[in-house]
Design a protein around this motif. Structure first.
Motif, PDB file in Angstrom:
ATOM      1  N   VAL A  80     -13.544 -40.057   5.118  1.00 27.72           N
ATOM      2  CA  VAL A  80     -14.012 -39.272   6.254  1.00 27.72           C
ATOM      3  C   VAL A  80     -15.380 -38.661   5.986  1.00 27.72           C
ATOM      4  N   TRP A  81     -15.814 -38.726   4.737  1.00 27.10           N
ATOM      5  CA  TRP A  81     -17.082 -38.134   4.308  1.00 27.10           C
ATOM      6  C   TRP A  81     -17.571 -38.958   3.135  1.00 27.10           C
ATOM      7  N   ARG A  82     -18.827 -38.809   2.795  1.00 25.08           N
ATOM      8  CA  ARG A  82     -19.317 -39.594   1.662  1.00 25.08           C
ATOM      9  C   ARG A  82     -18.695 -39.107   0.354  1.00 25.08           C
ATOM     10  N   HIS A 121     -20.177 -32.431  13.591  1.00 26.18           N
ATOM     11  CA  HIS A 121     -20.938 -33.346  14.454  1.00 26.18           C
ATOM     12  C   HIS A 121     -20.751 -34.806  14.063  1.00 26.18           C
ATOM     13  N   ARG A 122     -19.501 -35.156  13.728  1.00 24.58           N
ATOM     14  CA  ARG A 122     -19.192 -36.539  13.363  1.00 24.58           C
ATOM     15  C   ARG A 122     -18.747 -37.371  14.568  1.00 24.58           C
ATOM     16  N   GLU A 123     -18.539 -36.736  15.708  1.00 23.00           N
ATOM     17  CA  GLU A 123     -18.055 -37.437  16.906  1.00 23.00           C
ATOM     18  C   GLU A 123     -16.749 -38.171  16.634  1.00 23.00           C
ATOM     19  N   ASP A 124     -15.915 -37.608  15.771  1.00 21.73           N
ATOM     20  CA  ASP A 124     -14.652 -38.274  15.411  1.00 21.73           C
ATOM     21  C   ASP A 124     -13.432 -37.438  15.765  1.00 21.73           C
ATOM     22  N   GLU A 125     -13.621 -36.381  16.571  1.00 26.04           N
ATOM     23  CA  GLU A 125     -12.512 -35.486  16.856  1.00 26.04           C
ATOM     24  C   GLU A 125     -12.464 -35.140  18.346  1.00 26.04           C
ATOM     25  N   PRO A 126     -11.915 -36.040  19.166  1.00 27.43           N
ATOM     26  CA  PRO A 126     -11.824 -35.729  20.593  1.00 27.43           C
ATOM     27  C   PRO A 126     -10.903 -34.537  20.835  1.00 27.43           C
ATOM     28  N   LEU A 127     -11.279 -33.702  21.785  1.00 25.70           N
ATOM     29  CA  LEU A 127     -10.435 -32.565  22.149  1.00 25.70           C
ATOM     30  C   LEU A 127      -9.102 -33.059  22.691  1.00 25.70           C
ATOM     31  N   LEU A 128      -9.145 -34.035  23.593  1.00 26.61           N
ATOM     32  CA  LEU A 128      -7.947 -34.644  24.162  1.00 26.61           C
ATOM     33  C   LEU A 128      -7.998 -36.147  23.899  1.00 26.61           C
ATOM     34  N   ALA A 129      -6.897 -36.701  23.475  1.00 24.61           N
ATOM     35  CA  ALA A 129      -6.855 -38.113  23.104  1.00 24.61           C
ATOM     36  C   ALA A 129      -7.241 -38.991  24.291  1.00 24.61           C
ATOM     37  N   GLY A 177     -17.688 -31.577  30.146  1.00 29.73           N
ATOM     38  CA  GLY A 177     -18.798 -31.860  29.248  1.00 29.73           C
ATOM     39  C   GLY A 177     -18.416 -32.903  28.220  1.00 29.73           C
ATOM     40  N   GLU A 178     -18.605 -32.588  26.935  1.00 31.04           N
ATOM     41  CA  GLU A 178     -18.292 -33.524  25.856  1.00 31.04           C
ATOM     42  C   GLU A 178     -16.841 -33.354  25.421  1.00 31.04           C
ATOM     43  N   ASN A 179     -16.141 -34.447  25.298  1.00 30.03           N
ATOM     44  CA  ASN A 179     -14.760 -34.415  24.825  1.00 30.03           C
ATOM     45  C   ASN A 179     -14.733 -34.522  23.301  1.00 30.03           C
ATOM     46  N   GLN A 180     -15.493 -33.638  22.643  1.00 25.56           N
ATOM     47  CA  GLN A 180     -15.615 -33.679  21.193  1.00 25.56           C
ATOM     48  C   GLN A 180     -15.660 -32.263  20.642  1.00 25.56           C
ATOM     49  N   ILE A 181     -14.917 -32.005  19.576  1.00 19.41           N
ATOM     50  CA  ILE A 181     -14.949 -30.683  18.956  1.00 19.41           C
ATOM     51  C   ILE A 181     -15.132 -30.786  17.442  1.00 19.41           C
ATOM     52  N   SER A 182     -15.750 -31.864  16.966  1.00 18.48           N
ATOM     53  CA  SER A 182     -15.998 -31.985  15.531  1.00 18.48           C
ATOM     54  C   SER A 182     -16.921 -30.857  15.070  1.00 18.48           C
ATOM     55  N   PRO A 183     -16.524 -30.073  14.070  1.00 19.86           N
ATOM     56  CA  PRO A 183     -17.385 -28.985  13.605  1.00 19.86           C
ATOM     57  C   PRO A 183     -18.567 -29.473  12.782  1.00 19.86           C
ATOM     58  N   ALA A 213      -9.575 -36.890  10.893  1.00 24.41           N
ATOM     59  CA  ALA A 213     -10.969 -36.614  11.245  1.00 24.41           C
ATOM     60  C   ALA A 213     -11.626 -35.866  10.095  1.00 24.41           C
ATOM     61  N   ALA A 214     -12.932 -35.821  10.132  1.00 25.49           N
ATOM     62  CA  ALA A 214     -13.671 -35.225   9.014  1.00 25.49           C
ATOM     63  C   ALA A 214     -13.390 -33.739   8.868  1.00 25.49           C
ATOM     64  N   ASP A 215     -13.409 -33.006   9.999  1.00 24.42           N
ATOM     65  CA  ASP A 215     -13.262 -31.559   9.952  1.00 24.42           C
ATOM     66  C   ASP A 215     -14.160 -31.011   8.836  1.00 24.42           C
ATOM     67  N   LEU A 216     -13.605 -30.264   7.882  1.00 22.43           N
ATOM     68  CA  LEU A 216     -14.394 -29.713   6.774  1.00 22.43           C
ATOM     69  C   LEU A 216     -14.060 -30.389   5.445  1.00 22.43           C
ATOM     70  N   SER A 217     -13.513 -31.607   5.509  1.00 25.16           N
ATOM     71  CA  SER A 217     -13.073 -32.282   4.295  1.00 25.16           C
ATOM     72  C   SER A 217     -14.215 -32.578   3.330  1.00 25.16           C
ATOM     73  N   GLY A 218     -15.392 -32.868   3.854  1.00 27.43           N
ATOM     74  CA  GLY A 218     -16.532 -33.119   2.966  1.00 27.43           C
ATOM     75  C   GLY A 218     -16.854 -31.912   2.112  1.00 27.43           C
TER      76      GLY A 218
END
Length: 775
Positions: A147-149, A86-94, A78-84, A308-313
């Motif tokens: 990574v966030w505003r 929804h920033r599309e900045d955190e691929p599961l596998l590089a 499916g999608e190679n993304q796991i950003s919590p 990646a952004a994760d929960l930094s915002g």
């Protein structure tokens, strides 16, 4: 109708898994029976902080003994993304690039964990290195994106306030990060089912998010994925988002092989690959009077956020929310800088940025106290939130229930602060090697998710015909006693004993769309949802009793000696049996959403918190001037838990939170080398507090007669994150001890963590400044 049951909520009851814990029978992910043919997954981690992947030769890995398959980004269905977020900045596998040392590039699936661990080392990877930004200073110098505003909270005119203030000072404080160091590492077990089903056991604080991301990487709808967690061996925020990758990888491997797959990280891989508490660099500019009244505060709070952004915002937002701690700033501006770096993606940690903001607030108080020569406690009392015009936060929420002055005053008296301070001053005048210090600090901590939609919870309660009850809710148990409190709520409402109520594993198959167990809201949210479900069933039982026995509803009472229906008393089991035969449902779901809250990040205004939890701590320390080492001699804490659901569990949380907070600010140091490799990646190089680091004298009390003004579960207050902040008192006490070298004339400007090396460095800097002043 609610009948208070002694021994239930608002009293102490042992942890529902206590016996299992101490006898070693409590099952964690790695203890679960493995299905026949279970395979084992080990990740392959990058060895560069920032680079383009030129080639990745995995032939030798695939050919290694026991290897069943090797997963790369191309194998994600499916999608190679796991950003919590929804920033599309955190691929599961590089894919083309790696962005930190420890990023997952591939995963080995083998017949044993040892075979997978040996095979993963055979990978041949060719990198084209790129410049790496590793810290806040480099991020600022090189214009690293955020990574966030950036968020700005302001009230009044800070430039005018600073300019008009009789006195003014500015400074900077550095606050280090922190490894979660949970006892149970990251772990997941995935088992494929029929028709595309996937069942995942995960050590996660957020089962629904794990479910959703597993579904996304598999390319399937949510209803085909079920996530389950009975308990975690600690989490502290490190399993809110960071658990997702391992569950997703295990699920992909299980889907591909058709066999169950387990992923369990060893401590080195865990610490190398997962995010930490954010470290901050905070600049402040303060205007004040000779009397210690703070008039204006301007702060910029910069954080190392990782790749990646994760929960930094939300984390940096919450740092701003708490940069006032318990104090009113007439003119104020707070600004965040969530900076991108080539390090682990920092994430949630107990307090979620709030402790970093509070450390900055207490540095401001300390600076003003030294500048004016006033006792820091006096400066605190002069600036606490009050009434009238002194009750509006920088984010324009009115503080309606400030009790900081009351708690500070009570603790000053109870711990004999003034006499002890005088005795410490006298001791320091004659002691050459050991200097002692004392500090008393408050906490005002906002309770709710600042992401408003997370402030909801569900529950499912079944009453069986034998009068036993099964409870399921959306919260997760990580040792904090959440399940125990949920049991107590049911006991109180139904008048039952503990052996008649059973909490089952948290599963998305019973309660969907759950919120993370975080933000200290576990008991608040899930407790009200459980109460809603229980009262629905109870109301049906009451209606049945009213109709059958011809009594008024107010004459039906659920008590420990049975259900009283008018003058008749029967067991709960007897009533449940009759209700069942009358074809009345004995099962119900429950739901709760937090009222009154709102938040607009675009304007920096709103009411993000339902209420505040308060407390204060007094810490006394001794510092060795030769080694820089310290000991915590005594700690007194007075904490506001509202009408505590379980005083023993809450006091345990306060004690543990304090020790963890003190560890963060004194011994726990994260170190990266110039190449971007985390060097403190094991117990041998990273020091969490040990038994010998605890306070020699440790007094903890709950504030008496202080029910929550807001309608929470039985008027209790959250006790998860707020006590962590009490550790700030230790940092301030060490600073107080150091200040004795200059006769308390200058603020030592002690940064965190206050390791022996940093204490010695601060000592020397203070002495140099003193020499320069005297010529």
């Amino acid at each position: 109708m609610s009948d208070f049951v002694p021994g239930a909520a608002s009293t102490s009851m042992k942890h529902e898994s206590a016996l299992l814990h101490v006898t070693g029978q409590a099952a964690y992910i790695d203890d679960l029976p493995e299905p026949r043919g279970t395979l084992h997954l080990v990740p392959g981690l990058s060895t560069k902080a920032h680079a383009r992947i030129v080639s990745m030769d995995l032939d030798a890995v695939r050919a290694a003994p026991g290897v069943v398959c090797v997963l790369t980004a191309d194998d994600v269905p499916g999608e190679n993304q796991i950003s919590p977020v929804h920033r599309e900045d955190e691929p599961l596998l590089a894919t083309d690039h790696v962005h930190f040392w420890g990023q997952v590039m591939f995963a080995v699936v083998a017949t044993s964990r040892q075979a997978a661990r040996q095979a993963v080392r055979l990978a041949k990877i060719d990198y084209e290195e790129k410049p790496a930004i590793l810290n806040i200073a480099q991020a600022r110098e090189n214009g690293s994106p955020m990574v966030w505003r950036s968020l700005i909270m302001q009230r009044g005119d800070v430039e005018r306030g600073l300019k008009a203030a009789p006195r003014r000072l500015s400074g900077q404080i550095e606050i280090g990060g922190q490894e979660h160091f949970y006892l149970e590492g990251q772990a997941a077990l995935a088992q494929p089912g029929e028709a595309g089903e996937m069942r995942v056991w995960s050590s996660t604080q957020h089962p629904s998010e794990t479910q959703h991301l597993v579904a996304a990487v598999l390319g399937r709808p949510h209803h085909l994925v079920t996530t389950e967690v009975r308990r975690m061996g600690g989490a502290f925020g490190g399993k809110e988002t960071q658990a997702n990758a391992w569950a997703c990888l295990a699920a992909i491997a299980a889907d591909r092989t058709g066999q169950a797959v387990k992923a369990r990280l060893d401590r080195d891989d865990d610490m190398m690959a997962t995010g930490k508490r954010h470290d901050f660099l905070i600049d402040y500019d303060v205007g004040f009077t000779d009397e210690g009244d703070i008039l204006a505060v301007d702060m910029v709070l910069a954080a190392r956020c990782g790749w990646a952004a994760d929960l930094s915002g939300p984390v940096t937002d919450r740092a701003l929310f708490h940069a006032d701690n318990a104090y009113f700033y007439p003119d104020v501006r707070l600004k965040s800088e969530p900076l991108r770096t080539n390090t682990q993606s920092n994430t949630a940690y107990r307090g979620f940025g709030g402790p970093q903001g509070i450390v900055a607030a207490e540095r401001v108080i300390e600076e003003v106290a030294f500048a004016t020569g006033l006792d820091p406690v006096m400066v605190r009392l002069r600036n606490v939130y009050g009434t009238g015009t002194r009750n509006l936060t920088p984010y324009h929420m009115t503080v309606e229930d400030s009790i900081t002055a009351e708690i500070l005053t009570k603790l000053v008296e109870r711990c004999d602060y003034q006499a002890r301070k005088a005795e410490i001053r006298a001791f320091n005048r004659t002691s050459r090697i050991i200097r002692r210090g004392i500090a008393l600090t408050p906490v005002k901590f906002g309770i709710s998710f600042t992401a408003t939609h997370y402030n909801q919870a569900g529950a499912l309660v079944h009453v069986y015909t034998d009068g036993s009850v099964q409870v399921n809710h959306g919260g997760t148990e990580m040792g904090q006693g959440l399940h125990t409190k949920m049991v107590q709520i049911v006991l109180r409402e139904f008048g039952l004993t503990a052996d008649r109520v059973r909490i089952t594993a948290t599963t998305t198959g019973k309660v969907p769309n759950t919120s993370a167990t975080a933000a200290s809201s576990g008991a608040d949210l899930n407790g009200m949802a459980v109460l809603d479900a229980v009262r629905k069933i109870k109301d049906r039982m009451i209606v049945f009793a009213v109709e059958k026995w011809g009594v008024a509803a107010e004459d039906v009472h659920f008590r420990p000696d049975g259900v009283h229906v008018g003058g008749e008393v029967m067991t709960f089991q007897q009533l449940a049996w009759q209700v069942y035969f009358a074809r009345v449902s004995l099962s119900s779901n429950g739901f709760y959403k937090t009222p009154k809250i709102s938040w607009n990040p675009a304007t920096g205004r709103g009411r993000p918190f339902f209420y505040f939890a308060y407390g204060a701590a007094c810490a006394e320390v001794s510092v060795d001037l030769l080694t820089g080492e310290h000991s915590i001699d005594r700690v007194d804490i007075l904490h506001d838990a509202g009408q505590s659901l379980n005083p023993d569990i809450d006091i345990g949380q306060i004690e543990g939170g304090f020790v963890q907070g003190a560890g963060w600010l004194t011994t726990e140091e994260l170190v990266w080398d110039g190449a971007g490799r985390l060097r403190t990646h094991a117990p041998s190089t990273y020091k969490i507090p040990a038994c010998s680091d605890r306070p020699r004298i440790f007094n903890v009390e709950l504030l008496e007669n202080a029910p929550n003004r807001e309608e929470t579960i039985f008027r209790s207050k959250a006790v998860g994150e707020p006590p962590f902040v009490h550790g700030v008192a230790v940092l301030q006490a060490i600073s107080d001890a150091i200040a004795s070298l200059d006769d308390y004339r200058a603020c030592p400007k002690l940064d965190a963590p206050a390791t022996p090396e940093r204490v010695l460095k601060t000592l020397m800097a203070l002495q140099e400044r003193a020499v320069m002043k005297t010529g």
